[in-house]
Design an enzyme around this catalytic site. Structure first.
Site, PDB file in Angstrom:
ATOM      1  N   LYS A  35       0.953  -1.216  -0.040  1.00 17.36           N
ATOM      2  CA  LYS A  35      -0.334   0.212  -0.150  1.00 17.36           C
ATOM      3  C   LYS A  35       0.956   1.079  -0.012  1.00 17.36           C
ATOM      4  O   LYS A  35       2.100   1.294   0.253  1.00 17.36           O
ATOM      5  CB  LYS A  35      -0.836   0.048   1.203  1.00 17.36           C
ATOM      6  CG  LYS A  35      -0.105   0.100   2.356  1.00 17.36           C
ATOM      7  CD  LYS A  35      -0.964  -0.090   3.697  1.00 17.36           C
ATOM      8  CE  LYS A  35      -0.347  -0.153   4.968  1.00 17.36           C
ATOM      9  NZ  LYS A  35      -1.118  -0.755   6.244  1.00 17.36           N
ATOM     10  N   ARG A 133     -10.791   0.249  14.855  1.00 16.57           N
ATOM     11  CA  ARG A 133     -10.606   1.189  13.653  1.00 16.57           C
ATOM     12  C   ARG A 133     -11.649   0.610  12.449  1.00 16.57           C
ATOM     13  O   ARG A 133     -12.818   0.435  12.759  1.00 16.57           O
ATOM     14  CB  ARG A 133      -9.251   0.825  12.674  1.00 16.57           C
ATOM     15  CG  ARG A 133      -8.240   1.527  13.791  1.00 16.57           C
ATOM     16  CD  ARG A 133      -6.883   1.854  12.851  1.00 16.57           C
ATOM     17  NE  ARG A 133      -6.362   0.911  12.126  1.00 16.57           N
ATOM     18  CZ  ARG A 133      -5.302   0.702  11.531  1.00 16.57           C
ATOM     19  NH1 ARG A 133      -4.711   1.643  11.745  1.00 16.57           N
ATOM     20  NH2 ARG A 133      -4.920  -0.172  10.807  1.00 16.57           N
ATOM     21  N   TYR A 263      16.288  29.484   7.774  1.00 12.44           N
ATOM     22  CA  TYR A 263      15.010  30.382   8.302  1.00 12.44           C
ATOM     23  C   TYR A 263      15.330  30.725   9.530  1.00 12.44           C
ATOM     24  O   TYR A 263      15.453  29.670  10.313  1.00 12.44           O
ATOM     25  CB  TYR A 263      13.812  29.799   7.612  1.00 12.44           C
ATOM     26  CG  TYR A 263      13.516  29.839   6.162  1.00 12.44           C
ATOM     27  CD1 TYR A 263      13.532  31.213   5.506  1.00 12.44           C
ATOM     28  CD2 TYR A 263      13.188  28.929   5.645  1.00 12.44           C
ATOM     29  CE1 TYR A 263      13.033  31.000   4.190  1.00 12.44           C
ATOM     30  CE2 TYR A 263      12.664  28.786   4.307  1.00 12.44           C
ATOM     31  CZ  TYR A 263      12.906  29.966   3.532  1.00 12.44           C
ATOM     32  OH  TYR A 263      12.584  29.921   2.136  1.00 12.44           O
ATOM     33  N   MET A 311      11.787  23.821   2.071  1.00  2.90           N
ATOM     34  CA  MET A 311      10.858  23.035   1.365  1.00  2.90           C
ATOM     35  C   MET A 311      11.681  22.226   0.359  1.00  2.90           C
ATOM     36  O   MET A 311      11.598  21.105  -0.051  1.00  2.90           O
ATOM     37  CB  MET A 311       9.947  24.110   0.563  1.00  2.90           C
ATOM     38  CG  MET A 311       8.997  23.347  -0.346  1.00  2.90           C
ATOM     39  SD  MET A 311       7.983  24.315  -1.239  1.00  2.90           S
ATOM     40  CE  MET A 311       7.005  25.126  -0.139  1.00  2.90           C
TER      41      MET A 311
END
Ligand SMILES: *Cc1c(COP(=O)(O)O)cnc(C)c1O
Length: 371
Positions: A35, A133, A263, A311
């Site tokens: 998956k 679940r 940053y 990013m």
């Protein structure tokens, strides 16, 4: 030499891991869980390698993921277990995809699709044994099993399996789930069902809880060579990590003591230092949460990631070491080769190794070895 940024996937590692797991587990069937694009490794490539290594089933979450495998020409049995409430089961039934069913409504939907197609739908009933679940609630077991048996007698459904999933919350919780599962099997047999595939264990229980193995195990993370355990490494389990995330140094600069980096100037150079710019960032799946705590390998050493991970890029301080534009940088790979592992990044980002490999983004080309 590595690409600008790339994830190298060693398919021989996948084959070897499956061989190792088959030997350790010894169940008649082994499902390779592919998956989420094969946990970021590429579902189709991983599926083929896992089948070559000895897996005989493939597992995915959604029908769409199963259809992608069929479209690639993979004919091995596939189970899909998580469905849209309005899922159209027709394509799954026509393409011989086993449906993992978690509600009485889904049982009816599967039987309806089979009737309309004039075929028998192959299904596996998923029981909730304590994970809370999906899965049939215990209160619905008797009704669901007798309905399933009725559909089976009518030739609409073939109940090929019964399964559940563990919480791994504690040994006690897993033992309780195992007892619940045994009760579910009893209800199924009492209703006249005789499923061939009985499965409860994913990687962790397959490796450590022999009573949970039944006739098949569903192996995800271990297939990719990563350990599901905090206190046992891949190498200790005889597994080889298949993915190496790497790139090339895009820029090098020497900065004076006190220079702020990236940053927010989260980090300042304590002394005059050499910085290497690496073209991988959080858009590529490198966790921003690992800013200031992860390490990468350049040459024979590892160095700290400093400042915020951005990013598209991150900065490494190599201190006084020699590093050049174009040098290879490994973020993670096989720790036996002296590089950080996905598990090291998981620790740095306060998450699990599953999350580290699965999140590697689309911008990172996958390159396959030993295809
Ligand atoms: C993802 C998943 C698995 C595989 O789990 P691993 O811990 O990666 O081995 C097995 N079964 C189900 C139902 C899953 O959702």
């Amino acid at each position: 030499m590595s690409g600008f940024r790339e994830a190298v996937i060693d398919l021989e590692a996948i084959r070897a891991n499956v061989r190792q797991l088959c030997a350790l587990v010894g169940t008649p069937h082994l499902m390779a869980v592919v998956k989420a694009n094969g946990y970021g490794h590429g579902a189709v490539h991983v599926a083929r390698a896992a089948l070559q290594g000895g897996a005989d089933w493939l597992g995915v979450a959604d029908i769409e993921e199963a259809l992608e495998l069929r479209d690639a020409g993979i004919t091995a049995p596939i189970l899909a277990w998580l469905h849209d409430p309005d899922a159209d089961f027709h394509s799954a039934v026509s393409d011989d995809i086993d449906l993992g069913l978690s509600t009485v409504r889904q049982l009816r939907q599967a039987a309806d699709a089979a009737l309309e197609l004039g075929r028998t739908a192959s299904v596996q009933l998923k029981l909730d044994t304590g994970l809370s679940r999906n899965g049939l609630a215990e209160a619905d077991w008797a009704e669901a099993m007798s309905l399933a048996a009725q559909y089976e007698r009518a030739g609409l459904l073939s109940v090929r399996g019964i399964f559940s999933h563990l919480s791994n919350a504690s040994d006690d919780a897993d033992a309780e789930a195992l007892a619940n599962f045994e009760r579910g099997l009893f209800v199924a047999r009492s209703a006249g069902l005789a499923p061939v595939l009985v499965h409860l264990a994913s990687s962790a229980a397959a490796l450590r809880l022999p009573e949970a193995r039944f006739t098949m195990v569903r192996i995800g993370i271990a297939l990719y060579g990563l350990s599901p355990f905090e206190n046992e490494s891949s190498a200790q389990l005889g597994l080889v990590p298949a993915m190496t995330l790497q790139g090339r140094v895009a820029a090098v600069r020497r900065v004076p003591a006190g220079a702020g980096v990236s940053y927010d100037h989260l980090w300042r150079a304590p002394v005059e230092s050499t910085l290497a710019l690496v073209p991988l960032g959080y858009a590529d799946g490198v966790p921003r949460q690992a800013s200031g705590s992860a390490r990468v390998a350049i040459g024979d050493d590892t160095y700290p990631v400093v400042g915020r991970i951005a990013m598209d890029q991150l900065v490494v301080s190599v201190g006084q070491a020699e590093v050049a534009v174009g040098d290879d940088v490994v973020l993670f790979g096989d720790p036996s080769a002296g590089v950080p592992g996905a598990t090291d990044w998981a620790l740095a980002a306060n998450t699990i190794n599953y999350d580290i490999v699965t999140r590697i983004g689309r911008r990172v080309p996958r390159r396959y070895l030993n295809a």
